[in-house]
Every structure is written in C-alpha cells, then in structure tokens.
Write an enzyme that holds these catalytic residues in place. Structure first.
Site, PDB file in Angstrom:
ATOM      1  N   GLU A   1     -20.416 -20.796  -7.946  1.00 25.84           N
ATOM      2  CA  GLU A   1     -21.308 -19.884  -8.661  1.00 25.84           C
ATOM      3  C   GLU A   1     -20.658 -19.395  -9.957  1.00 25.84           C
ATOM      4  O   GLU A   1     -21.304 -19.343 -11.008  1.00 25.84           O
ATOM      5  CB  GLU A   1     -21.634 -18.707  -7.749  1.00 25.84           C
ATOM      6  CG  GLU A   1     -22.445 -17.592  -8.350  1.00 25.84           C
ATOM      7  CD  GLU A   1     -22.546 -16.421  -7.395  1.00 25.84           C
ATOM      8  OE1 GLU A   1     -22.140 -15.304  -7.762  1.00 25.84           O
ATOM      9  OE2 GLU A   1     -23.015 -16.631  -6.250  1.00 25.84           O
TER      10      GLU A   1
ATOM     11  N   LYS B   1     -18.675 -19.799   2.290  1.00 24.09           N
ATOM     12  CA  LYS B   1     -19.217 -18.801   1.355  1.00 24.09           C
ATOM     13  C   LYS B   1     -18.250 -18.545   0.206  1.00 24.09           C
ATOM     14  O   LYS B   1     -18.655 -18.344  -0.947  1.00 24.09           O
ATOM     15  CB  LYS B   1     -19.511 -17.490   2.108  1.00 24.09           C
ATOM     16  CG  LYS B   1     -19.993 -16.343   1.224  1.00 24.09           C
ATOM     17  CD  LYS B   1     -21.261 -16.679   0.455  1.00 24.09           C
ATOM     18  CE  LYS B   1     -21.973 -15.452  -0.091  1.00 24.09           C
ATOM     19  NZ  LYS B   1     -21.176 -14.491  -0.828  1.00 24.09           N
TER      20      LYS B   1
END
Length: 304
Positions: free
Chosen positions: A181, A174
């Site tokens: 991102e 993550k």
C-alpha cells in the site's frame, strides 16, 4: 452468531455495526463507557461496562474480538480478558499487531487451552459500507467454525476473506499488504506531482484522475480515493504534507532485510514518509553545504 467486540474506535465500532446489520448479536465494550452507550443507542449492540459482565454475557465457546492499539495495550487487554475466559473459548486480535507478538501470544493462550486467532483487517472507514478484507491466521477448524462472522464482514460471503495459515500468518500478510500500500500510494503521489510541475500544460489533475479510473491499468481503489481528494481541492491548500505511518510498513522493511529480500520500493516509500515530517532537514542543509564547498554552488539562507 454471538460475540463480543472490545474496543470501539473507528474500526471496532464499524465492525460491530456491520455484524449487527448482518444479523449477529454483538456485546460491546469500550474503556470509555459513553462510547459504548452511544453505539448501543444508535446501532443495537448490547452494551456492557466491565469485562467481567462482557464474559458473563456470552455462552461457551465465548468469542471475544479485540480491536485496540497494537503493542502493550493489546498485550494488557488480551491478558486481562484471557484470565476471565475458560478452556475452549476464542480470543481474536483484529488490530495491527506485529506478527512476532502474535506468535508469542498464541503460545501463551494455547497453553491455557484458549483458541487464539489473528485477523489482519483492511478496509478503513469504508469497511462498514464496502466490507473488510480479512487475512486470518490460527487454527483452520476454528476459523471455519466462525465463518459466518467473516462472511458478514467481508465484501461478499465468498470473496475478500480467508484463512491464510497458522498463528501469526494473518498479521504477517496484513503487514506485507500495508507495505505494498505504501508503495502504491507513493507512486500515485509522485506521478501527480510530475504532472502538476508541468505548469505550461495547466493540467486538470482531477480530470486526469477520472480518466485513469476507466480502463487504465493503474485503476484502483487508491486511485478512486485520489480522485475524491482532488475533487475537493486539487491544489490541496488545506492539507499539510506530513505523512504518518502505522508501523506495519516499518515491520515489512525489517522482515525484508531479515529474509534477504530486496524491497526498494516499499523501503523508499517508508523513508519518503519520514522525509515528509522534516520541515527543515539537516541532511538537506549539509548537502547544500557540501555542494558549496566543492563547487562554489550558491546556498539559500533561511527566509529566501
């Protein structure tokens, strides 16, 4: 399945809602009792107002999913809950924890014979409707046992979730996800600024975002969100260019340095967020002063 959700912020509350709508029985707890009460009124969770009552409401093996801010808050909450659990129970950290912290916690709870699972959870406010991307670390057999939960939370039962490795792996993946991102967001933002700067073309940036959504190699959910923002106001008059970071981008850059992995895009996108918070950068002032010193280049005074 029956489980408890601790922490009913935007992510925690929506996870609880999606689970209830998927047929699971959810015990809900939040430090602020009014939040728990409201969720019980609107979404059929079973409210409890103490951690002791939460644990009593579950049957062995108890499953407790914690969604609270990372760092000391998570440490304190996990410790408090673990002291109420029994060997064989399952403790899940679904927040944005540093994977080093996760590995440390896993050692502690393994010694207590509590199964510890880390779930890197992505999806934001859209997760309730679209489903969550779940990157899961811990004991594979425990993750498999809880698969009905993950199948409900994911976009579909067989897509968007999976066991990725031992303790810490879920939060590690993550962390990297968030670094990627950052880079993707920065590239889109820079591209649209280049187009906006070409004033003689008077480009309709919202129209261009719609064109790119279909068939383009850069089509993505982030582009879809960009289109939605530009549809409201492509000049973004009501938005200040101040960009926060959750911390995971920083951790990704630190991990890249520790592993001798070049990550210039992720690193620069993180620094661009830092730059956005400076209304008047001292470094920029000093650059202007140096140019003036060596080349006599003009400097602008405050207010010009």
């Amino acid at each position: 399945m029956k489980l408890a959700i601790v922490g009913l912020g935007r992510m925690g509350a929506n996870i609880a809602r999606r689970l209830v709508r998927g047929g699971h029985q959810v015990i809900a707890y939040n430090r602020t009792g009014t939040v728990t009460e409201q969720l019980a009124l609107t979404d059929n969770v079973i409210p409890v107002y103490s951690l002791q009552d939460l644990v009593k409401s579950l049957e062995a093996p108890r499953i407790v999913w914690v969604m609270v801010p990372s760092g000391q808050t998570t440490d304190d909450m996990l410790k408090t809950i673990s002291e109420l659990l029994s060997p064989g129970d399952i403790l899940i950290d679904g927040g944005n924890s540093n994977f080093h912290d996760t590995m440390r916690r896993a050692e502690i709870y393994t010694q207590q014979q509590i199964h510890f699972v880390d779930v890197g959870t992505s999806g934001g406010i859209w997760g309730l409707k679209e489903g969550y991307s779940l990157m899961i670390g811990g004991e594979e057999e425990i993750v498999n046992m809880m698969s009905p939960i993950f199948k409900t939370l994911a976009p579909s039962p067989d897509k968007g979730w999976g066991w990725v490795g031992p303790h810490g792996a879920g939060h590690f993946v993550k962390m990297v996800h968030n670094g990627v991102e950052y880079g993707m967001m920065e590239a889109l933002a820079e591209g649209f600024e280049i187009m906006k700067a070409r004033e003689d073309y008077n480009l309709d940036l919202h129209q261009i975002s719609e064109i790119w959504q279909q068939g383009s190699v850069v089509r993505s959910w982030l582009l879809d969100l960009t289109e939605a923002a530009l549809a409201e106001d492509q000049d973004l008059i009501e938005i200040k260019g101040w960009v926060d970071d959750s911390g995971e981008g920083r951790w990704a850059v630190i991990e890249a340095i520790n592993s001798d992995v070049p990550a210039p895009v992720i690193t620069m996108s993180l620094f661009r967020r830092f730059e956005s918070r400076q209304s008047d950068s001292y470094a920029a002032k000093l650059l202007a002063a140096m140019r003036n010193q060596f080349g006599g280049h003009a400097v602008k005074k405050p207010g010009e």
